[in-house]
Design an enzyme around this catalytic site. Structure first.
Site, PDB file in Angstrom:
ATOM      1  N   GLU A 119       0.833  -1.211   0.000  1.00 48.83           N
ATOM      2  CA  GLU A 119       0.000   0.000   0.000  1.00 48.83           C
ATOM      3  C   GLU A 119       0.868   1.261   0.000  1.00 48.83           C
ATOM      4  OE1 GLU A 119      -3.316  -0.184  -0.116  1.00 48.83           O
ATOM      5  OE2 GLU A 119      -3.167  -2.355  -0.144  1.00 48.83           O
ATOM      6  N   HIS A 142      -2.834   1.746   9.791  1.00 51.33           N
ATOM      7  CA  HIS A 142      -4.002   0.962   9.367  1.00 51.33           C
ATOM      8  C   HIS A 142      -4.025  -0.361  10.134  1.00 51.33           C
ATOM      9  CE1 HIS A 142      -6.904  -1.306   7.237  1.00 51.33           C
ATOM     10  NE2 HIS A 142      -6.027  -2.091   6.649  1.00 51.33           N
ATOM     11  N   HIS A 144      -7.183  -3.471  11.999  1.00 51.77           N
ATOM     12  CA  HIS A 144      -8.538  -4.033  11.918  1.00 51.77           C
ATOM     13  C   HIS A 144      -9.186  -4.093  13.307  1.00 51.77           C
ATOM     14  CE1 HIS A 144      -7.241  -6.367   8.017  1.00 51.77           C
ATOM     15  NE2 HIS A 144      -7.322  -5.063   7.848  1.00 51.77           N
ATOM     16  N   HIS A 215     -14.085  -3.625   6.560  1.00 49.07           N
ATOM     17  CA  HIS A 215     -12.664  -3.933   6.362  1.00 49.07           C
ATOM     18  C   HIS A 215     -11.832  -3.571   7.596  1.00 49.07           C
ATOM     19  CE1 HIS A 215      -8.749  -3.450   3.806  1.00 49.07           C
ATOM     20  NE2 HIS A 215      -8.479  -3.667   5.070  1.00 49.07           N
TER      21      HIS A 215
HETATM   22 ZN   LIG Z   1      -6.643  -4.006   6.091  1.00 48.04          ZN
END
Ligand SMILES: [Zn+2]
Length: 270
Positions: A119, A142, A144, A215
């Site tokens: 990413e 980032h 979860h 997500h």
């Molecule tokens: Zn992710």
């Protein structure tokens, strides 16, 4: 002349490792989920001969305005939980070239087949938007967070306004720590340009926490702890909300007047 880590970078790497451990222990970082970037340009002085001796990797997708800046980033396929025991194998410091055709790997990446997060281009687009916001926010994290993700699966909280009032209503700290609330990005394919573009749009509106429908989440901060704290506070609210729902009843929550009183009494500093 090889690149040497200065004390700030050593400390930065340790704090990424510490946050990586917290994310894993919270169950927010299964397998190699999540990634992080940190703009460390202000503390890195790169000499021309250091660039000559560092590996160059072609990549034509990096935003041009990030040329010559330096970033500490997680590696693709690496686990948050492994950073502590193998920082130089899980992280790297890279510098996009002035020509815009790739980046120099200044430090780390000491693992066979290592590459920075897949990413990278998205992260640098987000970093570019943070720079436009004044440059105090340097980390994009980032991960979860379970309960926040769950709220995007429930029709009643899968819209930005309802979601934020639900979160602010559960604990006063949610409004205190995240006064603007969470920016919700509708479902887009993982790793797609569309997801990155929608996220940049939300960041440019001044949000510090972005929730990707079904997500995960992303937070920005001056350092990894600051970004983590925002997600921690909002996920705590989401957990409270779901605990109430588990009793079979709807949470009463703070009233709008009570939430607005918090905002009035403790206006955002930055
Ligand atoms: Zn992710």
């Amino acid at each position: 002349m090889t690149f040497q880590l200065n004390p700030f970078l050593k400390k930065s790497i340790q704090s990424v490792a510490d946050v990586g451990q917290m994310l894993f222990r919270k169950g927010w970082a299964e397998k190699n989920a999540g990634n992080l970037s940190w703009d460390v340009t202000d503390t890195v002085k790169v000499k021309t001969n250091q660039l000559k001796t560092s590996a160059f990797h072609k990549n034509s997708h990096l935003p041009k305005e990030m040329a010559g800046r330096c970033f500490l980033v997680t590696g693709t396929g690496t686990r948050y939980r492994d950073i502590e025991k193998d920082p130089a194998g899980c992280l790297c410091i890279l510098r996009p070239s002035e020509k815009g055709n790739g980046y120099h790997l200044l430090w780390g990446g000491q693992r066979p087949g290592f590459g920075p997060t897949s990413e990278l281009s998205s992260h640098l687009r987000m970093q570019s938007s943070l720079l436009k916001r004044g440059g105090k926010l340097k980390v994009v994290l980032h991960t979860h967070p379970n309960e926040l993700i769950v709220l995007t699966h429930l029709p009643e909280t899968n819209n930005q306004e309802a979601l934020n009032w639900a979160l602010w209503g559960m604990i006063p700290e949610a409004k205190l720590f995240v006064p603007k609330g969470v920016g919700l990005v509708p479902y887009r394919l993982t790793g797609s340009d569309e997801l990155a573009g929608a996220t940049v749009e939300v960041l440019e509106k001044g949000y510090k926490v972005v929730l990707w429908e079904k997500h995960g989440a992303l937070a920005v901060g001056a350092d990894p702890d600051e970004a983590f704290d925002l997600l921690d506070a909002m996920n705590k609210s989401a957990t409270m909300y779901l605990l109430c729902k588990q009793t079979g009843r709807n949470p009463q929550g703070l009233t709008r007047e009570q939430v607005e009183e918090i905002a009035r009494t403790y206006p955002e500093k930055s």
